[in-house]
Every structure is written in C-alpha cells, then in structure tokens.
Design a protein around this motif. Structure first.
Motif, PDB file in Angstrom:
ATOM      1  N   GLN A   1     -17.359   2.487 -10.279  1.00 13.26           N
ATOM      2  CA  GLN A   1     -18.410   2.682 -11.275  1.00 13.26           C
ATOM      3  C   GLN A   1     -18.857   1.372 -11.899  1.00 13.26           C
ATOM      4  OE1 GLN A   1     -16.768   5.638 -13.962  1.00 13.26           O
ATOM      5  NE2 GLN A   1     -18.112   7.189 -13.099  1.00 13.26           N
TER       6      GLN A   1
ATOM      7  N   THR B   1     -12.348   1.452 -27.721  1.00 13.15           N
ATOM      8  CA  THR B   1     -13.739   1.808 -27.459  1.00 13.15           C
ATOM      9  C   THR B   1     -14.591   1.631 -28.711  1.00 13.15           C
ATOM     10  OG1 THR B   1     -13.143   3.374 -25.708  1.00 13.15           O
ATOM     11  CG2 THR B   1     -15.287   3.675 -26.754  1.00 13.15           C
TER      12      THR B   1
ATOM     13  N   TRP C   1     -24.085   7.191 -23.326  1.00 10.08           N
ATOM     14  CA  TRP C   1     -23.014   6.997 -22.343  1.00 10.08           C
ATOM     15  C   TRP C   1     -21.679   7.508 -22.881  1.00 10.08           C
ATOM     16  CZ3 TRP C   1     -18.533   3.885 -22.151  1.00 10.08           C
ATOM     17  CH2 TRP C   1     -17.908   3.859 -20.893  1.00 10.08           C
TER      18      TRP C   1
ATOM     19  N   ARG D   1     -21.647  11.342 -22.733  1.00  8.24           N
ATOM     20  CA  ARG D   1     -21.418  11.793 -21.361  1.00  8.24           C
ATOM     21  C   ARG D   1     -19.974  11.582 -20.952  1.00  8.24           C
ATOM     22  NH1 ARG D   1     -23.517  15.210 -17.886  1.00  8.24           N
ATOM     23  NH2 ARG D   1     -25.611  14.344 -17.970  1.00  8.24           N
ATOM     24  N   ARG D   2     -19.410  10.456 -21.347  1.00  6.58           N
ATOM     25  CA  ARG D   2     -18.017  10.128 -20.993  1.00  6.58           C
ATOM     26  C   ARG D   2     -17.034  11.108 -21.608  1.00  6.58           C
ATOM     27  NH1 ARG D   2     -13.796   6.440 -22.759  1.00  6.58           N
ATOM     28  NH2 ARG D   2     -12.741   5.547 -20.951  1.00  6.58           N
ATOM     29  N   HIS D   3     -17.349  11.571 -22.806  1.00  9.17           N
ATOM     30  CA  HIS D   3     -16.447  12.509 -23.484  1.00  9.17           C
ATOM     31  C   HIS D   3     -16.783  13.972 -23.190  1.00  9.17           C
ATOM     32  CE1 HIS D   3     -13.957   9.745 -25.831  1.00  9.17           C
ATOM     33  NE2 HIS D   3     -15.029   8.990 -25.940  1.00  9.17           N
TER      34      HIS D   3
ATOM     35  N   GLN E   1     -15.969   0.076 -18.151  1.00  5.26           N
ATOM     36  CA  GLN E   1     -15.446   0.770 -16.974  1.00  5.26           C
ATOM     37  C   GLN E   1     -14.418  -0.082 -16.220  1.00  5.26           C
ATOM     38  OE1 GLN E   1     -19.169   1.606 -15.020  1.00  5.26           O
ATOM     39  NE2 GLN E   1     -19.227   3.712 -15.791  1.00  5.26           N
TER      40      GLN E   1
END
Length: 223
Positions: free
Chosen positions: A14, A101, A159, A162-164, A219
């Motif tokens: 990714q 993060t 983002w 979407r990641r979570h 990533q």
C-alpha cells in the motif's frame, strides 16, 4: 500438483501505491509552480480573464458575496481546519489509544502549513488588486492556503475514517462534506477576488500530494 491456473500479479504494498500517487501529484504541483513563477503568458491571461469575470459577479451580488465571506472566514478557514484536526487527534487517543497516529496527524498538518508558507515565499506571487474590492487578504497568493488546508485536513480525516472502518452512512456523509468543503473553499477564494484560479489549483494539487506522501509514511511505519 500445479493446477495450471494463472494468478493475478501481486499488488505492490500500500505504501508504494501511495508514494506513486504522491509523486505524480508532486510533479504536477512542481510544473504549475514553474509556470506561475515564470509568469507564463497564456496561464496569466486565463487567470486574469476568470478573475475579472468572477469579480464583476461578486460586486453585483452582495448577498452571495457576504455568504462567501462567512464560509471562507469561519467555516472553511485554515484555523477551523486545524481545530478539526486537533479534535480528531484527541479522539484518536481517547477512543483508540492511537497516540502515534494522533501525533502523525498533528505533525503532518503542521508541516503542511510550513510547506505552504515556504512555497508562498519562494514564488512571491502578488494577489489580485481591484479598484472596488469585496474582501482583502495578505501575504503572497500562490498557493491558496485555504484550498491546501482543506485538502490536507479533509484528505487525512477521510483516510483515517476508512482505515478505522466506519459505517457506510457516515462514510458517505464524510465524503460529501469533504468534497463540498474542498471545492467550496476554492470557489469562495476566487469569487472574493483574493486569489487567482491557479492559486487554488496549486493548493489542491500540493495538498493532495502532501496527503498521499503522509499516508505512505503511515502505511510504511504502521502497516
């Protein structure tokens, strides 16, 4: 025993896809920066034609112009975007314990602001000047700080959502709000006569490149 089936080629990691996207956007940004810095005549002519037309409209529509001022100065202001980023960072720590993060988010937005100011200083483009201005802004014009801030903050937050793995309804709502915000803030800056159209385009491109490269870093370090 080998069945003879043909497998699809493996997809790149990714972070490599994000790096490729970021590199392409960065190259587009550099090309636009070069054209603006070189004062390429066709580009300046198009900028001026659009800016003059929208300024006439803004002068003739004071109600809509006042709405644009409220939106650009309060709803889509870079400081509003930074506050939203801070709230998201607190939520990441509070709900998920994602300190790394959260720090990545804050640092990315801060460095994006530094990049934006550095490019402004390097290019040194003057803002539009009107005999009958409807709004005012200071410092260099290129790229639009409002446009770049909106792309960086909205892009990073989308983002992360979407990641979570947020629900479909929340995702669609977030995408809609982000698209309206990014496009809307760019149009208000042009409408109010404080930016040339390519200032906004430059902010969008540079912001998107910054988001892609920041995502690639995340990533790579936190797959």
């Amino acid at each position: 025993m080998h069945t003879g089936s043909v497998d699809s080629p493996p997809r790149p990691p990714q972070h490599r896809r994000a790096v490729r996207a970021g590199t392409g956007l960065a190259l587009g940004s550099l090309l636009l920066i070069a054209l603006v810095a070189a004062e390429w005549a066709p580009l300046l002519s198009l900028d001026g034609e659009i800016a003059r037309t929208t300024h006439r409209w803004a002068v003739d529509a004071p109600g809509l112009t006042q709405t644009c001022r409220i939106l650009t100065d309060w709803v889509w202001d870079p400081n509003t975007m930074r506050i939203l980023c801070g709230v998201a960072a607190v939520a990441l720590v509070w709900r998920f314990g994602a300190r790394w993060t959260a720090a990545w988010l804050v640092v990315t937005v801060a460095l994006g602001t530094a990049l934006q100011q550095s490019v402004k200083a390097a290019v040194g483009r003057a803002r539009p000047v009107w005999p009958d201005p409807v709004d005012s802004a200071h410092y260099a014009a290129f790229p639009s700080g409002h446009a770049m801030s909106a792309v960086v903050v909205c892009g990073l937050l989308l983002w992360l959502l979407r990641r979570h793995g947020v629900g479909a309804a929340l995702w669609r709502t977030a995408v809609g709000v982000a698209v309206v915000s990014v496009i809307g803030v760019g149009l208000t800056r042009i409408w109010l006569g404080v930016h040339w159209p390519t200032d906004v385009l430059g902010g969008w491109l540079l912001g998107a490149a910054w988001v892609a490269l920041a995502v690639a870093v995340h990533q790579r370090l936190r797959p």
